[in-house]
Motif scaffolding. Structure first.
Motif, PDB file in Angstrom:
ATOM      1  N   LYS A 282     -48.088   7.058 -26.749  1.00  0.00           N
ATOM      2  CA  LYS A 282     -48.854   7.255 -25.517  1.00  0.00           C
ATOM      3  C   LYS A 282     -50.002   6.248 -25.426  1.00  0.00           C
ATOM      4  O   LYS A 282     -50.257   5.674 -24.362  1.00  0.00           O
ATOM      5  N   LYS A 283     -50.694   6.013 -26.547  1.00  0.00           N
ATOM      6  CA  LYS A 283     -51.793   5.034 -26.551  1.00  0.00           C
ATOM      7  C   LYS A 283     -51.282   3.647 -26.166  1.00  0.00           C
ATOM      8  O   LYS A 283     -51.888   2.936 -25.362  1.00  0.00           O
ATOM      9  N   VAL A 284     -50.145   3.273 -26.751  1.00  0.00           N
ATOM     10  CA  VAL A 284     -49.586   1.949 -26.491  1.00  0.00           C
ATOM     11  C   VAL A 284     -49.159   1.822 -25.022  1.00  0.00           C
ATOM     12  O   VAL A 284     -49.483   0.834 -24.347  1.00  0.00           O
ATOM     13  N   LEU A 285     -48.456   2.824 -24.512  1.00  0.00           N
ATOM     14  CA  LEU A 285     -47.970   2.764 -23.133  1.00  0.00           C
ATOM     15  C   LEU A 285     -49.119   2.778 -22.131  1.00  0.00           C
ATOM     16  O   LEU A 285     -49.085   2.058 -21.123  1.00  0.00           O
ATOM     17  N   ASP A 286     -50.139   3.602 -22.396  1.00  0.00           N
ATOM     18  CA  ASP A 286     -51.289   3.668 -21.493  1.00  0.00           C
ATOM     19  C   ASP A 286     -52.004   2.320 -21.420  1.00  0.00           C
ATOM     20  O   ASP A 286     -52.345   1.838 -20.328  1.00  0.00           O
ATOM     21  N   LEU A 287     -52.218   1.698 -22.590  1.00  0.00           N
ATOM     22  CA  LEU A 287     -52.921   0.411 -22.605  1.00  0.00           C
ATOM     23  C   LEU A 287     -52.042  -0.674 -21.978  1.00  0.00           C
ATOM     24  O   LEU A 287     -52.547  -1.543 -21.248  1.00  0.00           O
ATOM     25  N   ALA A 288     -50.762  -0.619 -22.255  1.00  0.00           N
ATOM     26  CA  ALA A 288     -49.842  -1.604 -21.671  1.00  0.00           C
ATOM     27  C   ALA A 288     -49.903  -1.554 -20.151  1.00  0.00           C
ATOM     28  O   ALA A 288     -49.934  -2.598 -19.477  1.00  0.00           O
ATOM     29  N   ASN A 289     -49.930  -0.330 -19.598  1.00  0.00           N
ATOM     30  CA  ASN A 289     -50.037  -0.180 -18.143  1.00  0.00           C
ATOM     31  C   ASN A 289     -51.365  -0.702 -17.625  1.00  0.00           C
ATOM     32  O   ASN A 289     -51.431  -1.380 -16.589  1.00  0.00           O
TER      33      ASN A 289
ATOM     34  N   GLU B 207     -50.508 -14.175 -19.449  1.00  0.00           N
ATOM     35  CA  GLU B 207     -49.553 -13.086 -19.645  1.00  0.00           C
ATOM     36  C   GLU B 207     -49.955 -12.269 -20.869  1.00  0.00           C
ATOM     37  O   GLU B 207     -50.249 -12.810 -21.941  1.00  0.00           O
ATOM     38  N   VAL B 208     -49.993 -10.948 -20.704  1.00  0.00           N
ATOM     39  CA  VAL B 208     -50.342 -10.050 -21.803  1.00  0.00           C
ATOM     40  C   VAL B 208     -49.167  -9.940 -22.765  1.00  0.00           C
ATOM     41  O   VAL B 208     -48.017  -9.789 -22.345  1.00  0.00           O
ATOM     42  N   THR B 209     -49.452 -10.016 -24.074  1.00  0.00           N
ATOM     43  CA  THR B 209     -48.400  -9.921 -25.086  1.00  0.00           C
ATOM     44  C   THR B 209     -48.571  -8.646 -25.912  1.00  0.00           C
ATOM     45  O   THR B 209     -49.609  -7.972 -25.834  1.00  0.00           O
ATOM     46  N   ILE B 210     -47.562  -8.338 -26.723  1.00  0.00           N
ATOM     47  CA  ILE B 210     -47.674  -7.166 -27.598  1.00  0.00           C
ATOM     48  C   ILE B 210     -48.789  -7.354 -28.618  1.00  0.00           C
ATOM     49  O   ILE B 210     -49.378  -6.370 -29.100  1.00  0.00           O
ATOM     50  N   TYR B 211     -49.107  -8.626 -28.909  1.00  0.00           N
ATOM     51  CA  TYR B 211     -50.166  -8.875 -29.901  1.00  0.00           C
ATOM     52  C   TYR B 211     -51.550  -8.581 -29.318  1.00  0.00           C
ATOM     53  O   TYR B 211     -52.469  -8.173 -30.048  1.00  0.00           O
ATOM     54  N   ASP B 212     -51.714  -8.764 -28.005  1.00  0.00           N
ATOM     55  CA  ASP B 212     -52.973  -8.368 -27.361  1.00  0.00           C
ATOM     56  C   ASP B 212     -53.153  -6.859 -27.449  1.00  0.00           C
ATOM     57  O   ASP B 212     -54.266  -6.366 -27.731  1.00  0.00           O
ATOM     58  N   ILE B 213     -52.078  -6.121 -27.214  1.00  0.00           N
ATOM     59  CA  ILE B 213     -52.132  -4.656 -27.295  1.00  0.00           C
ATOM     60  C   ILE B 213     -52.390  -4.230 -28.737  1.00  0.00           C
ATOM     61  O   ILE B 213     -53.217  -3.339 -29.005  1.00  0.00           O
ATOM     62  N   ALA B 214     -51.703  -4.878 -29.661  1.00  0.00           N
ATOM     63  CA  ALA B 214     -51.855  -4.542 -31.083  1.00  0.00           C
ATOM     64  C   ALA B 214     -53.296  -4.754 -31.549  1.00  0.00           C
ATOM     65  O   ALA B 214     -53.857  -3.926 -32.281  1.00  0.00           O
TER      66      ALA B 214
END
Length: 348
Positions: A39-46, A6-13
């Motif tokens: 936008k960067k965060v949402l794009d990568l999260a998707n 599962e992807v976490t916010i820390y992976d995105i960070a």
């Protein structure tokens, strides 16, 4: 096959060289984070397939972000419209719904209330079953200060928040309309008088008769459930009355449609022989022949009001005890089934 981690916010960070707090705020559209970073965060999260962990967030906030809804049935245009109103408000406020139905059973209602309590819903919106005898099963909600709003079928004891229409006045208006068409022997087909909606409509029916100096006859009161079979039975009982009624006030549109169909099949002309008024303003009223005069019962508005009052309370903007009874406006819609003259009449 091994499942993906599962992807976490820390992976995105880590990938964006941002702090976990910044990513969390960006995912929640916090104004402290600029649009470019969001936008960067949402794009990568998707791209990574990130899913918000609502469970963890709700544990931190001590909220489930869910509202329980308990209804007496699901196969009802009125209930469907109420649910649409509730969903409109709760979705906009970020709440999910857990919907349960009692199937008109007190025991099932009790079990559903316990289940919704155990699921830790933040609040409950409820309409009572035919068989409900008392409201003790809701005490667990009150003891934990979990707000409850009742709608439609309620107990109006002044100690609870309820959203209703003026059922007695609607019963009066419907019956009085039949009297204005010249009806002097008016039957009333309704359901269990233990429930507020039916007892109050019956009281309005009797009050209208008294206002026109018409005598109430017990044989003109027919108690049924609101199924298709009950509608046929009610119509057959009407046909056995001597003399025949010249008007019928029926407490449910589906029931009214079945009664009209059965009467017509037996050679009774509606409205010339028997004028009919229903209740709810369901879609079926405009599909049958003749079209059905009815009381407009604004279910979606009722759902919106119930949900708004509950959520305003949860947000600290209001106290439910300040308004124990909220009355939603309703009106008579006149169509072909009740008009004995050729003159067309508009809704009032």
């Amino acid at each position: 096959m091994k499942s993906r981690k599962e992807v976490t916010i820390y992976d995105i960070a880590e990938k964006l060289q941002l702090s976990g707090a910044t990513v969390s705020r960006a995912l929640q559209n916090h104004p402290a984070v600029n649009k470019k970073t969001k936008k960067k965060v949402l794009d990568l999260a998707n791209d990574l397939g990130y899913r918000t962990n609502h469970f963890a967030r709700n544990l931190r906030s001590q909220q489930s972000k869910t509202i329980g809804v308990l209804v007496h049935e699901l196969n009802s245009n009125f209930i469907t419209s109420v649910l649409a109103g509730i969903e409109k408000v709760t979705t906009a406020e970020g709440y999910d719904l857990i919907i349960a139905h009692s199937s008109e059973s007190f025991a099932q209602e009790q079990a559903n209330v316990r289940n919704l309590f155990d699921k830790r819903v933040d609040g409950l919106i409820a309409s009572l079953s035919f068989e409900t005898e008392n409201l003790d099963h809701f005490n667990s909600f009150y003891e934990k200060n979990v707000p409850v709003v009742f709608f439609d079928r309620v107990e109006q004891d002044g100690n609870r928040t309820v959203v209703v229409i003026d059922n007695e006045n609607c019963g009066y208006i419907a019956t009085r309309h039949l009297m204005d068409q010249g009806c002097k022997r008016i039957a009333h087909i309704t359901s269990t008088l233990k429930r507020n909606v039916y007892s109050q409509r019956f009281n309005g029916y009797k009050r209208a008769l008294a206002s026109g100096k018409l005598t109430f006859h017990k044989d003109l009161l027919i108690l049924e459930d609101i199924s298709q079979h009950a509608g046929v039975d009610a119509a057959e009982r009407i046909l056995k009355l001597k003399p025949l009624p010249d008007g019928i006030f029926i407490t449910n549109d589906f029931l009214a449609a079945v009664v009209i169909k059965t009467l017509k099949a037996k050679g009774v002309a509606v409205p010339n022989d028997i004028a009919v008024v229903g209740f709810n303003n369901d879609a079926i009223g405009e599909l049958i022949e003749p079209t059905l005069s009815t009381i407009n019962y604004p279910g979606k508005t009722m759902g919106e009001i119930a949900a708004r009052n509950l959520i305003d309370h949860l947000k600290g903007g209001s106290t439910l005890a300040q308004t124990s009874t909220i009355t939603v406006h309703s009106n008579l819609v006149i169509r072909e089934s009740s008009v004995k003259s050729a003159r067309k009449k508009a809704a009032v």
